[in-house]
Each structure stands twice: as structure tokens, then as C-alpha cells.
Motif scaffolding. Sequence first.
Motif: not given
Length: 270
Positions: A214-231
Motif C-alpha cells: 500500500v502506497t502512502l504519499a504524505l504531503r506537506s501543507r504546501e503540497e496539499f495547498t497546491r491541489f487548490f491552485d486556481g480555486l
Amino acid sequence: MTGQDPTTAGRIDTSRPHPARMYDWYLGGKDNYPVDEAMGRQMLALDPRVPVMARVNRAFMHRTTRWLARNGVRQFLDIGTGIPTEPNLHQIAQSVAPDARVVYCDNDPIVLAHAAALLRGTPEGATEYLQADVRDPAAIVEGAKQTLDFGRPVALSLVALLHFVPDEDGAHELVRRLLSELAPGSHLVMTHATADFTPEESAAATAKLKAAGVTLALRSREEFTRFFDGLELVDPGVEIVHKWHPELGEPVPGQDDGVIPGYGAVGRKV
């Protein structure tokens, strides 16, 4: 939640743990196998608050769905649905707006086996289940369009899902692809585990899960925030999961006993 290769989608693989079934075990469900419980117990040995984290993510889904329905959203696409645990998303949405339309999507056959529980909605609304993997956004969009009108706003829910999709699989690109199909006024709803607060425990958990396939790709606050780019981020923006509009739901017992290592946010497509 979706954590396995889509080529396994036609059968239940009990030889290795699956995130949806582990999540079910954390929540006290019975739709899991010994391999899921065994890995779940290893995670508890690293951090006994894991079941609290699962419930906190579930409660976030309840609060965001309630907020969205109260603010006029009538269509929901929930990817990484997991094994049904009441109240489900459509029950929350349709309690506010009986005409809400909901499409659930997961890649685990055991979720499909319980999909009937996800389809008991209001006569005014609609609920459907789609067997597909988040790594195949074209199939998801094609299937969801049978129920949802993509010319109108849709709430795209990816709760506790993308931390099982590594960068090599293009997690950010998958989200952008899905969002590109949605009309202005649509929303992205996400939670994501992080190693920002518990680096040692997180590294150990990632290694144990990797050894079990099982792959677990933990991300930082900055990496998480990138999902919302343009929103346009909905107030209060990126926040610790249980601190996002806590007034919209009941607190989860134990949520304030130490840091819950995860972020949540809602963004609006303009």
C-alpha cells in the motif's frame, strides 16, 4: 478509499490490506479481513489515535456536505467512497436538499458489494454508484455524466484519498483533470494526511504500508495547498481537519488529544 492498482478492481484481494477495509476496521465495521485488521493494529501501535483520525475525516465530510448543500450545491461526486457508514454523504446532502444528486465512486469490489446501501436516497434526488479508480478520470467523468449535469456546479469530494496516490501517478494532475470538467461554481473538497507534525511515526507507517503493498504519499501543507491552485479557498482556508467549521457538526471524541496530522480545505472554481 482508493489505494490499489485499477487492474485489481474486478476481484476482492484478501492477500494484502486495502485502505477502504482498514478504514472500515478503524470505524468499528465488519467489512474487513484479517490482513486489514493486522495492518490496522500495526498502525495503532505507531499512533493509537488512528481511529480518531478516521472519524475526524468522516466528520469533515459531514460538515462540508452540509455547508455545500446549504449554499446551493445540488450535485456531488464522491471519489474514494469507502464502505458505507451511516450517515453517508447523500443522506447529509438530501436532508438539506432532497433534490440533491450524488454519484459515489470507488475501486474496491467490496464497496460495490455494499453499494445498495448507498442508493437508498430521496425520491426527488438521485444516488448512483460507479466502480472506477481515481487514476482513470475519463472513466469517472463519463460514468458520472449519466447522473450529474456537468454544465452545473458539482462538489468533487476527495476525502482521505490522495495520500494513497503518489506523485509518480500524477496526483495533482488527476485533480486538475477532474476539475477541468466541472462548471464554474463547483467545489473541491479534500482532506489529506501529512507528516508535518509526526515525522518519525509517519515514516514508520509509510514503510510498513509499503511492505504490505500500500502506497502512502504524505504531503506537506504546501503540497496539499497546491491541489487548490486556481480555486478560491472557502474560509478558513487550509486547516487542521477538525478545525474546519466545527460549528457545523458534533466534535469527535479524542480529536483534541494531541495533533491530528492532516489538512482539510474546500475550494470554489471561479
